[in-house]
Design a protein around this motif. Structure first.
Motif, PDB file in Angstrom:
ATOM      1  N   UNK A  35       8.452  10.355 -32.323  1.00 51.17           N
ATOM      2  CA  UNK A  35       7.653  11.490 -31.895  1.00 51.17           C
ATOM      3  C   UNK A  35       8.565  12.557 -31.308  1.00 51.17           C
ATOM      4  N   UNK A  37       8.249  15.671 -28.465  1.00 54.95           N
ATOM      5  CA  UNK A  37       7.416  16.180 -27.378  1.00 54.95           C
ATOM      6  C   UNK A  37       7.941  17.526 -26.914  1.00 54.95           C
ATOM      7  N   UNK A  41       2.266  20.562 -25.646  1.00 48.32           N
ATOM      8  CA  UNK A  41       1.832  20.250 -27.018  1.00 48.32           C
ATOM      9  C   UNK A  41       1.611  18.765 -27.250  1.00 48.32           C
ATOM     10  N   UNK A  42       1.706  17.972 -26.264  1.00 49.20           N
ATOM     11  CA  UNK A  42       1.532  16.543 -26.496  1.00 49.20           C
ATOM     12  C   UNK A  42       2.649  15.991 -27.355  1.00 49.20           C
ATOM     13  N   UNK A  43       2.361  14.922 -28.071  1.00 50.23           N
ATOM     14  CA  UNK A  43       3.350  14.291 -28.933  1.00 50.23           C
ATOM     15  C   UNK A  43       2.974  14.517 -30.393  1.00 50.23           C
ATOM     16  N   UNK A  88      12.194  16.741 -26.448  1.00 47.81           N
ATOM     17  CA  UNK A  88      12.280  15.360 -25.954  1.00 47.81           C
ATOM     18  C   UNK A  88      11.786  14.462 -27.076  1.00 47.81           C
ATOM     19  N   UNK A  90      10.813  10.708 -28.567  1.00 44.56           N
ATOM     20  CA  UNK A  90      10.351   9.391 -28.149  1.00 44.56           C
ATOM     21  C   UNK A  90      10.197   8.471 -29.344  1.00 44.56           C
TER      22      UNK A  90
ATOM     23  N   UNK B  90      -1.810  11.320 -20.863  1.00 44.10           N
ATOM     24  CA  UNK B  90      -2.173  11.626 -22.237  1.00 44.10           C
ATOM     25  C   UNK B  90      -3.302  10.712 -22.707  1.00 44.10           C
ATOM     26  N   UNK B 105      -3.799  14.022 -27.164  1.00 47.88           N
ATOM     27  CA  UNK B 105      -4.158  15.263 -26.537  1.00 47.88           C
ATOM     28  C   UNK B 105      -2.912  15.959 -26.016  1.00 47.88           C
TER      29      UNK B 105
END
Lengths: 114, 114
Positions: A35, A37, A41-43, A88, A90, B90, B105
């Motif tokens: 993911x 980040x 914007x969330x993931x 970032x 993940x 989240x 989200x």
């Protein structure tokens, strides 16, 4: 202890360079995910792999590449084609991808392009 | 397509006050719902999940969430906030039909004041 490790924690890259982010898990999970980040914007899913030697593009795969040669490893390469790679990153894993299991996350790698 | 909306990108509460973080989802099939917590520069940790059965789900650190199908909501609550609860939260739903894809989200940042 079982878990997911990501390295390095911080990574700096010059424009035009490819970099590879490491993700290793010893949970014996079949599925692994990457993911990105960004603030607010969330993931967002980059790539995922349900089994060794197989992977699929997620929602924002352009400029990234992956491999899955071993069950426990899923490295991500950020290529020079990625226009805005500072973020970032993940890595996550889950057992039996078809069973609606939760995903377990690594501690992340913060990539900064200079 | 499934989606998740978290109302309020920032929530601030006093220590000892009720914490309420809102999450609404859209899904054409029965959802599998998750709440994750992220502390600064760390990965995500699962707080709780709803799959089937009891609609009130208890998680770690005193948090709980209630699945309300009629309202398409899965709000997260904690009766009494602690300073250590300050983090980003989240909400996520699993996308039906495949590979355990999580739809996140945008996140809610919780601040706790003394």
């Amino acid at each position: 202890d079982g878990g997911i490790t990501q390295s390095p924690k911080y990574l700096f890259r010059k424009e035009g360079q490819n970099v590879t982010l490491s993700c290793e898990q010893n949970l014996n999970h079949d599925a692994m995910y990457w993911y990105r980040q960004d603030p607010g914007q969330g993931l967002r899913l980059i790539y995922y792999s349900q089994i060794v030697n197989d992977f699929q593009k997620g929602d924002i795969a352009e400029g990234y590449s992956v491999s899955r040669e071993k069950k426990e490893s899923f490295p991500l390469t950020v290529t020079s084609a990625q226009k805005n790679p500072t973020a970032f990153y993940l890595c996550a894993s889950s057992p039996e991808p078809g069973q609606y299991n939760e995903q377990f996350f690594g501690p992340g790698t913060r990539l900064t392009v200079l | 397509a499934q989606s998740v909306t978290q109302l309020g990108s920032h929530v601030s509460v006093s220590e000892g006050a009720l914490v309420l973080l809102r999450c609404n989802y859209s899904s054409s099939v029965p959802p599998y719902l998750f709440w994750y917590v992220q502390y600064p520069n760390q990965g995500l940790q699962l707080l709780l999940k709803y799959t089937t059965g009891a609609t009130l789900v208890k998680g770690i650190n005193g948090f709980e969430a209630e699945f309300k199908k009629s309202e398409t909501s899965f709000h997260l609550t904690k009766p009494s906030a602690h300073m250590s609860d300050a983090a980003e939260y989240f909400c996520a739903v699993i996308q039906a039909g495949g590979y355990n894809k999580l739809i996140f989200g945008a996140g809610t940042r919780l601040a706790v004041h003394p």
